[in-house]
Write a protein that holds these residues in place. Sequence first.
Motif, PDB file in Angstrom:
ATOM      1  N   GLN A 253      36.327  31.129 -20.103  1.00 53.43           N
ATOM      2  CA  GLN A 253      35.209  31.583 -20.615  1.00 53.43           C
ATOM      3  C   GLN A 253      33.830  31.094 -19.776  1.00 53.43           C
ATOM      4  OE1 GLN A 253      37.539  30.670 -22.784  1.00 53.43           O
ATOM      5  NE2 GLN A 253      38.725  32.389 -23.152  1.00 53.43           N
TER       6      GLN A 253
ATOM      7  N   ASP B  13      31.172  35.758 -19.906  1.00 55.91           N
ATOM      8  CA  ASP B  13      32.613  36.419 -19.172  1.00 55.91           C
ATOM      9  C   ASP B  13      33.584  35.893 -20.134  1.00 55.91           C
ATOM     10  OD1 ASP B  13      34.145  36.129 -16.076  1.00 55.91           O
ATOM     11  OD2 ASP B  13      34.040  37.857 -17.587  1.00 55.91           O
ATOM     12  N   THR B  14      34.548  36.902 -20.456  1.00 59.11           N
ATOM     13  CA  THR B  14      35.501  36.477 -21.191  1.00 59.11           C
ATOM     14  C   THR B  14      36.503  37.797 -21.259  1.00 59.11           C
ATOM     15  OG1 THR B  14      36.397  36.116 -23.299  1.00 59.11           O
ATOM     16  CG2 THR B  14      34.636  37.668 -23.130  1.00 59.11           C
ATOM     17  N   SER B  15      37.837  37.505 -21.063  1.00 58.57           N
ATOM     18  CA  SER B  15      38.861  38.805 -21.054  1.00 58.57           C
ATOM     19  C   SER B  15      39.380  38.964 -22.416  1.00 58.57           C
ATOM     20  CB  SER B  15      39.932  38.106 -20.207  1.00 58.57           C
ATOM     21  OG  SER B  15      40.581  37.110 -20.937  1.00 58.57           O
TER      22      SER B  15
END
Lengths: 115, 113
Positions: A2, A26-28
Motif C-alpha cells: 500500500q 493505492d491498495t488492492s
Amino acid sequence: AQTVTQSQPEMSVQEAETVTLSCTYDTSESDYYLFWYKQPPSRQMILVIRQEAYKQQNATENRFSVNFQKAAKSFSLKISDSQLGDAAMYFCAYRRLWGAQKLVFGQGTRLTINP
Amino acid sequence: DTGVSQDPRHKITKRGQNVTFRCDPISEHNRLYWYRQTLGQGPEFLTYFQNEAQLEKSRLLSDRFSAERPKGSFSTLEIQRTEQGDSAMYLCASSLERVTEAFFGQGTRLTVV
C-alpha cells in the motif's frame, strides 16, 4: 504494497476560513481504515479523524470532515473555521483491517494559519 | 500521565556508538509499534509487537537494529554502530487489539555526529 500520497507539501489559510488537504492512496484490498493525524511542533502525533472503508458516510469530527471517494482512492480532509491551533503537519495514513495493523503514512502537508 | 512515554527525548551520539531508546506504552495496550521519521517525511514502520512477541519487522530494520519487549510492557530499541543516516525521530505507538486508534509518544530525536 500500500502507498499513500500527499501532493501538497505546504498549505496556508486565513484564520476562520476553510481549507482542504488532499490525499490519495493505492491498495488492492477492499476493507481498510484511513486516518488523518496532526503533528504539532511539539511532535506528538494526534488522531484527527478516522474513516472505515466499508462505511459510505463521510466521517465528521466537529470542524473536521473528510471526503472519502473509494473508487477514486481519494481521502481529503476539510478543516472549517480554521484556528491558529490548527497549524501543524498533517499526515494521511492507511491501515489494513486485519493483521499487523501498522500505519502507512503519506509525506505530510504543513498547514499554516494566517491571523 | 497515562500516555505513551519515550525516553530520552533527545540523544546526540558519535558515529559508531550504540544507543538504546525506551518506550512505555499505555498500560493496558498489548500492541506496540516503532516508527522512524526523518525531517520533512512521514513516519515509516520499523517493527511491531503483540505482547512480548515481535511479529513483524520492516526491511528498514537492518541487522544493526534490535527491538525487545521482554515482559509485554515497555520496549527498547537499540541501534548498534550508529551511522549518520540513522539520525531521525524514533516514534513509539501503542494500541489495544481490536481498537483502531494508535496513540503515539513524543518521540526520541537521535542525532549522529
